[in-house]
Design a protein around this motif. Structure first.
Motif, PDB file in Angstrom:
ATOM      1  N   GLY A 104       0.792  -1.233   0.000  1.00  0.00           N
ATOM      2  CA  GLY A 104       0.000   0.000   0.000  1.00  0.00           C
ATOM      3  C   GLY A 104       0.817   1.272   0.000  1.00  0.00           C
ATOM      4  O   GLY A 104       0.346   2.322  -0.441  1.00  0.00           O
ATOM      5  N   TYR A 105       2.067   1.200   0.480  1.00  0.00           N
ATOM      6  CA  TYR A 105       2.887   2.411   0.595  1.00  0.00           C
ATOM      7  C   TYR A 105       3.836   2.581  -0.585  1.00  0.00           C
ATOM      8  O   TYR A 105       4.716   3.435  -0.560  1.00  0.00           O
ATOM      9  N   VAL A 106       3.645   1.763  -1.614  1.00  0.00           N
ATOM     10  CA  VAL A 106       4.396   1.901  -2.861  1.00  0.00           C
ATOM     11  C   VAL A 106       3.662   2.910  -3.747  1.00  0.00           C
ATOM     12  O   VAL A 106       2.432   2.914  -3.806  1.00  0.00           O
ATOM     13  N   GLU A 107       4.426   3.787  -4.436  1.00  0.00           N
ATOM     14  CA  GLU A 107       3.790   4.723  -5.361  1.00  0.00           C
ATOM     15  C   GLU A 107       3.101   3.937  -6.472  1.00  0.00           C
ATOM     16  O   GLU A 107       3.647   2.952  -6.980  1.00  0.00           O
ATOM     17  N   LEU A 108       1.925   4.384  -6.843  1.00  0.00           N
ATOM     18  CA  LEU A 108       1.103   3.682  -7.830  1.00  0.00           C
ATOM     19  C   LEU A 108       1.883   3.393  -9.105  1.00  0.00           C
ATOM     20  O   LEU A 108       1.820   2.287  -9.644  1.00  0.00           O
ATOM     21  N   THR A 109       2.656   4.375  -9.576  1.00  0.00           N
ATOM     22  CA  THR A 109       3.387   4.211 -10.844  1.00  0.00           C
ATOM     23  C   THR A 109       4.600   3.294 -10.698  1.00  0.00           C
ATOM     24  O   THR A 109       5.185   2.879 -11.701  1.00  0.00           O
TER      25      THR A 109
END
Length: 378
Positions: A104-109
């Motif tokens: 969840g804390y990874v950037e979407l891109t």
């Protein structure tokens, strides 16, 4: 005309590129710059890929949106208008408890297939979720990232490159006739929830259907019950039954179940007269008439199992027991499917496929007797 520059930064000893391509809204040249490449070749390759995406119109403007933020603030918000509240609560539980803590804390891109596969591996190893629920995790992730791709938030859906986790079909645990009788004998002495257990074993109704059953849906004259609503999984709402078209159905009852329902109706009527009562017309309810919480049923269920000395099963396995006993009696699978409220008889056949070999053998023996028994007597 594009302008391309690839240079080495003498301070960091890394390579960077500057690409000039197209124009901004104000007419000024549009420039892209990226640093941190270990080699000149890496910088050149990244620059050409960027130029190609700009030319083809697939370029996605970099953003810092975390996957967590997108799931909670956009994806689930959008789902609110498309699914039932109970389904939305399940989605939120999966997202908050099993997706966000890991990715969840990874950037979407920056999400990639390896991260997603790593989550599936972790969930499988920890065994905190069933195989079927891990498949639901995949479905949610894939659905959310497919939508993010359509909305232009990411260039492509990384979950599309990850295989759907496999679900190993677990063997169904059920009671035989003698175990059912022992359980019901003990349950009858156990009080108000006997009727819930009896309905589960003699109709195959789901737990939520039993806890949502109203007296107006019990037809004593015709000897049947109509399934029209269900109690939500959190026990807080009575919801109109819309699981499937076949879910809302009528189930015929054995005479013994009808008698037990009549006795239970008298019991409930006495409770209504004795105290302040919230009359929701429920067949299975608390002393005050309010919906019964599933945890209370589960606690009583486990206690009776221990007292009756029968194998431990889940409440839902009484539904499987009902279906199994019917099929072993030779009841047509189509009839069993209708009683269970399955959308298709194929679901019934797939669920109880383990019974088919013994049913085939019994059918063969009966057919043999039908054809040749008279000849053997001559």
């Amino acid at each position: 005309m594009a302008g391309r520059t690839v240079k080495k930064d003498d301070k960091t000893k890394t390579w960077y590129f500057v690409l000039t391509c197209g124009k901004k809204e104000n007419g000024q040249p549009r420039q892209f710059k990226k640093r941190g490449f270990k080699t000149k070749q890496e910088a050149q390759k990244a620059m050409l890929e960027l130029e190609q995406s700009l030319t083809m119109g697939t370029y996605i403007q970099p953003n810092k949106i975390l996957y967590k933020e997108y799931l909670l603030n956009q994806f689930l918000e959008d789902k609110m208008t498309k699914v039932k509240k109970q389904t939305l609560n399940t989605y939120r539980w999966i997202v908050e408890q099993h997706i966000i803590p890991t990715i969840g804390y990874v950037e979407l891109t920056k999400l990639n297939p390896m991260m997603i596969q790593g989550l599936y591996n972790k969930l499988t190893k920890e065994q905190t979720l069933s195989d079927e629920n891990i498949q639901k995790v995949h479905t949610l992730i894939n659905d959310s990232l497919k939508k993010a791709e359509r909305w232009g938030l990411i260039a492509r859906n990384p979950a599309a490159l990850v295989d759907r986790p496999k679900a190993v079909k677990k063997e169904i645990t059920v009671w035989n006739v003698e175990e059912v009788r022992r359980f019901l004998k003990c349950a009858k002495k156990g009080g108000r929830y006997y009727i819930a257990f009896l309905l589960a074993l003699t109709t195959g109704m789901r737990q939520g259907e039993i806890l949502g059953l109203r007296w107006k849906d019990v037809d004593f004259e015709s000897g049947c019950v109509r399934i029209t609503q269900t109690l939500s999984s959190d026990g807080k709402e009575l919801l109109p039954y819309t699981k499937t078209k076949s879910g809302s159905r009528t189930i015929d009852l054995p005479e013994e179940t009808i008698i037990a329902l009549k006795e239970h109706w008298l019991f409930i009527r006495r409770e209504k007269e004795a105290k302040v009562y919230k009359d929701l017309d429920l067949v299975v309810c608390t002393e005050l008439g309010t919906p019964t919480h599933k945890s209370n049923i589960r606690r009583v269920f486990k206690a009776i199992i221990k007292k009756a000395d029968v194998p431990k099963i889940r409440f839902h396995d009484m539904r499987h027991t009902h279906a199994t006993l019917l099929l072993l009696q030779g009841v047509n699978p189509k009839i069993v499917s209708e009683r269970l409220g399955h959308a298709d008889v194929r679901i019934t056949l797939d669920t109880y496929s383990h019974l088919l070999p013994s049913m085939q053998k019994e059918t063969a023996l009966k057919f043999g007797k039908l054809l040749f028994e008279e000849d053997s007597e001559d």
